[in-house]
Motif scaffolding. Structure first.
Motif, PDB file in Angstrom:
ATOM      1  N   LEU A  85      40.337 -24.339  -2.618  1.00  0.00           N
ATOM      2  CA  LEU A  85      39.416 -23.316  -2.238  1.00  0.00           C
ATOM      3  C   LEU A  85      39.890 -22.076  -3.061  1.00  0.00           C
ATOM      4  O   LEU A  85      38.612 -21.384  -3.148  1.00  0.00           O
ATOM      5  CB  LEU A  85      39.230 -23.122  -0.452  1.00  0.00           C
ATOM      6  N   ARG A  86      40.855 -21.796  -3.069  1.00  0.00           N
ATOM      7  CA  ARG A  86      41.331 -20.493  -3.943  1.00  0.00           C
ATOM      8  C   ARG A  86      40.725 -20.392  -5.281  1.00  0.00           C
ATOM      9  O   ARG A  86      40.298 -19.468  -5.837  1.00  0.00           O
ATOM     10  CB  ARG A  86      42.890 -20.214  -3.534  1.00  0.00           C
ATOM     11  N   ARG A  87      40.905 -21.787  -5.959  1.00  0.00           N
ATOM     12  CA  ARG A  87      40.405 -21.917  -7.141  1.00  0.00           C
ATOM     13  C   ARG A  87      39.150 -21.684  -7.446  1.00  0.00           C
ATOM     14  O   ARG A  87      38.474 -21.053  -8.305  1.00  0.00           O
ATOM     15  CB  ARG A  87      41.038 -23.090  -8.017  1.00  0.00           C
ATOM     16  N   LEU A  88      38.289 -22.378  -6.245  1.00  0.00           N
ATOM     17  CA  LEU A  88      36.991 -22.621  -6.416  1.00  0.00           C
ATOM     18  C   LEU A  88      36.491 -20.932  -6.261  1.00  0.00           C
ATOM     19  O   LEU A  88      35.361 -20.420  -6.869  1.00  0.00           O
ATOM     20  CB  LEU A  88      36.432 -23.262  -5.411  1.00  0.00           C
ATOM     21  N   ALA A  89      37.233 -20.265  -5.401  1.00  0.00           N
ATOM     22  CA  ALA A  89      36.657 -18.850  -5.071  1.00  0.00           C
ATOM     23  C   ALA A  89      36.791 -18.057  -6.306  1.00  0.00           C
ATOM     24  O   ALA A  89      35.999 -17.005  -6.724  1.00  0.00           O
ATOM     25  CB  ALA A  89      37.623 -18.153  -4.024  1.00  0.00           C
ATOM     26  N   GLU A  90      37.984 -18.155  -7.318  1.00  0.00           N
ATOM     27  CA  GLU A  90      38.287 -17.302  -8.346  1.00  0.00           C
ATOM     28  C   GLU A  90      37.195 -17.566  -9.379  1.00  0.00           C
ATOM     29  O   GLU A  90      36.649 -16.781  -9.777  1.00  0.00           O
ATOM     30  CB  GLU A  90      39.508 -17.543  -8.945  1.00  0.00           C
ATOM     31  N   ASP A  91      36.650 -18.860  -9.423  1.00  0.00           N
ATOM     32  CA  ASP A  91      35.680 -19.335 -10.386  1.00  0.00           C
ATOM     33  C   ASP A  91      34.483 -18.754 -10.087  1.00  0.00           C
ATOM     34  O   ASP A  91      33.475 -18.424 -10.703  1.00  0.00           O
ATOM     35  CB  ASP A  91      35.514 -20.717 -10.462  1.00  0.00           C
ATOM     36  N   ALA A  92      34.139 -18.727  -8.811  1.00  0.00           N
ATOM     37  CA  ALA A  92      32.975 -18.032  -8.132  1.00  0.00           C
ATOM     38  C   ALA A  92      33.059 -16.290  -8.158  1.00  0.00           C
ATOM     39  O   ALA A  92      32.128 -15.976  -7.439  1.00  0.00           O
ATOM     40  CB  ALA A  92      32.524 -18.637  -6.835  1.00  0.00           C
ATOM     41  N   HIS A  93      33.745 -15.898  -8.398  1.00  0.00           N
ATOM     42  CA  HIS A  93      34.260 -14.378  -8.425  1.00  0.00           C
ATOM     43  C   HIS A  93      34.245 -13.824  -7.084  1.00  0.00           C
ATOM     44  O   HIS A  93      33.607 -12.792  -6.646  1.00  0.00           O
ATOM     45  CB  HIS A  93      33.209 -13.682  -9.144  1.00  0.00           C
ATOM     46  N   LEU A  94      34.875 -14.636  -6.092  1.00  0.00           N
ATOM     47  CA  LEU A  94      34.783 -14.163  -4.661  1.00  0.00           C
ATOM     48  C   LEU A  94      36.499 -14.178  -4.320  1.00  0.00           C
ATOM     49  O   LEU A  94      37.255 -14.940  -4.955  1.00  0.00           O
ATOM     50  CB  LEU A  94      34.523 -15.532  -3.720  1.00  0.00           C
ATOM     51  N   ASP A  95      36.609 -13.149  -3.454  1.00  0.00           N
ATOM     52  CA  ASP A  95      38.077 -13.042  -3.289  1.00  0.00           C
ATOM     53  C   ASP A  95      38.904 -14.271  -2.535  1.00  0.00           C
ATOM     54  O   ASP A  95      38.704 -14.693  -1.438  1.00  0.00           O
ATOM     55  CB  ASP A  95      38.327 -11.789  -2.307  1.00  0.00           C
ATOM     56  N   PRO A  96      39.774 -14.606  -3.409  1.00  0.00           N
ATOM     57  CA  PRO A  96      40.384 -15.908  -2.953  1.00  0.00           C
ATOM     58  C   PRO A  96      41.215 -15.595  -1.744  1.00  0.00           C
ATOM     59  O   PRO A  96      41.383 -16.817  -0.793  1.00  0.00           O
ATOM     60  CB  PRO A  96      41.616 -16.116  -3.989  1.00  0.00           C
ATOM     61  N   ALA A  97      41.743 -14.556  -1.362  1.00  0.00           N
ATOM     62  CA  ALA A  97      42.408 -14.304  -0.122  1.00  0.00           C
ATOM     63  C   ALA A  97      41.417 -14.454   1.137  1.00  0.00           C
ATOM     64  O   ALA A  97      41.749 -14.848   2.126  1.00  0.00           O
ATOM     65  CB  ALA A  97      42.939 -12.885  -0.091  1.00  0.00           C
ATOM     66  N   PHE A  98      40.059 -13.921   0.658  1.00  0.00           N
ATOM     67  CA  PHE A  98      39.119 -14.143   1.618  1.00  0.00           C
ATOM     68  C   PHE A  98      38.925 -15.507   2.004  1.00  0.00           C
ATOM     69  O   PHE A  98      38.462 -16.026   3.075  1.00  0.00           O
ATOM     70  CB  PHE A  98      37.926 -13.429   1.280  1.00  0.00           C
ATOM     71  N   ALA A  99      38.660 -16.410   0.919  1.00  0.00           N
ATOM     72  CA  ALA A  99      38.374 -17.821   0.991  1.00  0.00           C
ATOM     73  C   ALA A  99      39.444 -18.282   1.758  1.00  0.00           C
ATOM     74  O   ALA A  99      39.211 -19.419   2.615  1.00  0.00           O
ATOM     75  CB  ALA A  99      38.189 -18.292  -0.266  1.00  0.00           C
ATOM     76  N   GLU A 100      40.703 -18.037   1.498  1.00  0.00           N
ATOM     77  CA  GLU A 100      41.781 -18.683   2.227  1.00  0.00           C
ATOM     78  C   GLU A 100      41.678 -18.421   3.822  1.00  0.00           C
ATOM     79  O   GLU A 100      42.037 -19.062   4.566  1.00  0.00           O
ATOM     80  CB  GLU A 100      42.986 -18.136   1.764  1.00  0.00           C
ATOM     81  N   LYS A 101      41.503 -17.198   4.005  1.00  0.00           N
ATOM     82  CA  LYS A 101      41.433 -16.753   5.444  1.00  0.00           C
ATOM     83  C   LYS A 101      40.373 -17.530   6.145  1.00  0.00           C
ATOM     84  O   LYS A 101      40.419 -17.977   7.307  1.00  0.00           O
ATOM     85  CB  LYS A 101      41.080 -15.143   5.701  1.00  0.00           C
TER      86      LYS A 101
END
Length: 135
Positions: A85-101
């Protein structure tokens, strides 16, 4: 799941134009704001339905785990999902820390549901609770 009752407002009671800004900003700005918010409202509704579908699937996992006395949590799976999910978030330009939380919150809820399903299953089948380090 909650049902709409007279004391519990439902989706039909939602006013998409509700805003404390009404009457305080230019009408064209308010119109643009409401248009953008309409898209946000549609996305929010989609998220709710997607989460409902996700939890239906994880409940099936919970019943399978309970039937076979598997632990509620699966740390290896959880770590892999978080990394994914962190990788997907990075690809989508979403904060990976937020995605992880966000995923950690969902995982916590899923585990809580799995534990409840296991307790119910054990109570109905007369099994003793599992004592696993992973549980």
């Amino acid at each position: 799941m909650t049902q709409n009752t007279p004391s519990s407002p439902g989706a039909d009671d939602f006013d998409p134009s509700a805003s404390s800004l009404a009457g305080h900003v230019d009408e064209s700005v308010m119109a643009e704001l409401l248009s953008i918010r309409s898209s946000i409202d549609n996305i929010d509704a989609t998220l709710v339905y997607l989460l409902a579908e996700r939890f239906k699937a994880t409940q099936k996992v919970g019943f399978l785990k309970a039937t076979h006395r598997l632990p509620a949590g699966d740390p290896g799976r959880e770590a892999a999902q978080i990394a994914r999910l962190r990788r997907l978030a990075e690809d989508a330009h979403l904060d990976p820390a937020f995605a992880e939380k966000f995923l950690n919150f969902i995982i916590g809820e899923v585990i809580r549901h799995h534990e409840a399903i296991a307790e119910d299953h054990q109570a109905s089948s007369g099994q003793r609770p599992q004592t696993s380090a992973l549980a």
